[in-house]
Write an enzyme that holds these catalytic residues in place. Structure first.
Site, PDB file in Angstrom:
ATOM      1  CB  CYS A 222      -5.905  -1.617  -0.617  1.00  0.00           C
ATOM      2  SG  CYS A 222      -4.913  -0.202  -1.160  1.00  0.00           S
TER       3      CYS A 222
ATOM      4  CG  ASN B 231      -1.631   1.256   1.463  1.00  0.00           C
ATOM      5  OD1 ASN B 231      -1.116   2.145   2.137  1.00  0.00           O
ATOM      6  ND2 ASN B 231      -2.817   1.358   0.911  1.00  0.00           N
TER       7      ASN B 231
END
Length: 181
Positions: free
Chosen positions: A156, A123
């Protein structure tokens, strides 16, 4: 061709390491794959075994041959060590000299001067976190070369820097490093 050790760690990008293994093998390299436990949550060792035509090593404590120590032997034979994808957790462990799994123990046992690449995948906030950035700086001081992640829509749902570099970019860097020697 070279003896390459590919360390696959826990990231959704682990499936891309299968393509990397395939491409390196097709180029004639001997590829030994190491997997962290979390990498095996994303992809199985059998995939890498089929593509590399070699055993995949997943457990530092599993020693089939009493006359050798597997992670030491692998480290000694390694001409190029690649961590792709490299999770934030593994980057932190490598930066701090932890050796609690097959990936980190082998990395710590590499002879001084062994060429090392690291390709982060995570991320955006994890990648840009000061702790991760400091750990990457430490690894560069230790002789790793970073293949920077790319900006993309991440698994994500966030958009930003953190996607594994394209396999072609990693292969270009491998070729560049091996041609230096």
């Amino acid at each position: 061709m070279a003896n390459i050790t590919l360390a696959v760690t826990g990231s959704i990008s682990a499936y891309k390491a299968a393509d990397l293994t395939s491409q390196l093998t097709k180029l004639g390299h001997q590829v030994t794959v190491l997997m962290s436990r979390s990498a095996m949550d994303f992809i199985t060792p059998l995939t890498f075994q089929s593509l590399s035509k070699n055993l995949v090593h997943t457990d530092v404590m599993l020693e089939e041959n009493p006359s050798s120590i597997k992670h030491i032997d692998i480290a000694k034979a390694t001409e190029l060590f690649i961590v792709a994808p490299a999770s934030a957790n593994t980057i932190a462990k490598l930066a701090h000299g932890l050796a609690d799994n097959m990936v980190t123990a082998t990395a710590l046992a590499l002879p001084i001067g062994t060429k090392k690449l690291i390709a982060p995948a995570m991320n955006t906030n994890m990648y840009l976190n000061p702790a991760t950035q400091q750990n990457l700086k430490t690894l560069i001081e230790y002789g790793f070369e970073e293949i920077k992640p790319r900006e993309a829509l991440l698994a994500c749902g966030d958009f930003g820097t953190g996607a594994l570099a394209e396999i072609e970019i990693i292969l270009e860097k491998v070729s560049s490093i091996l041609n230096e020697n």
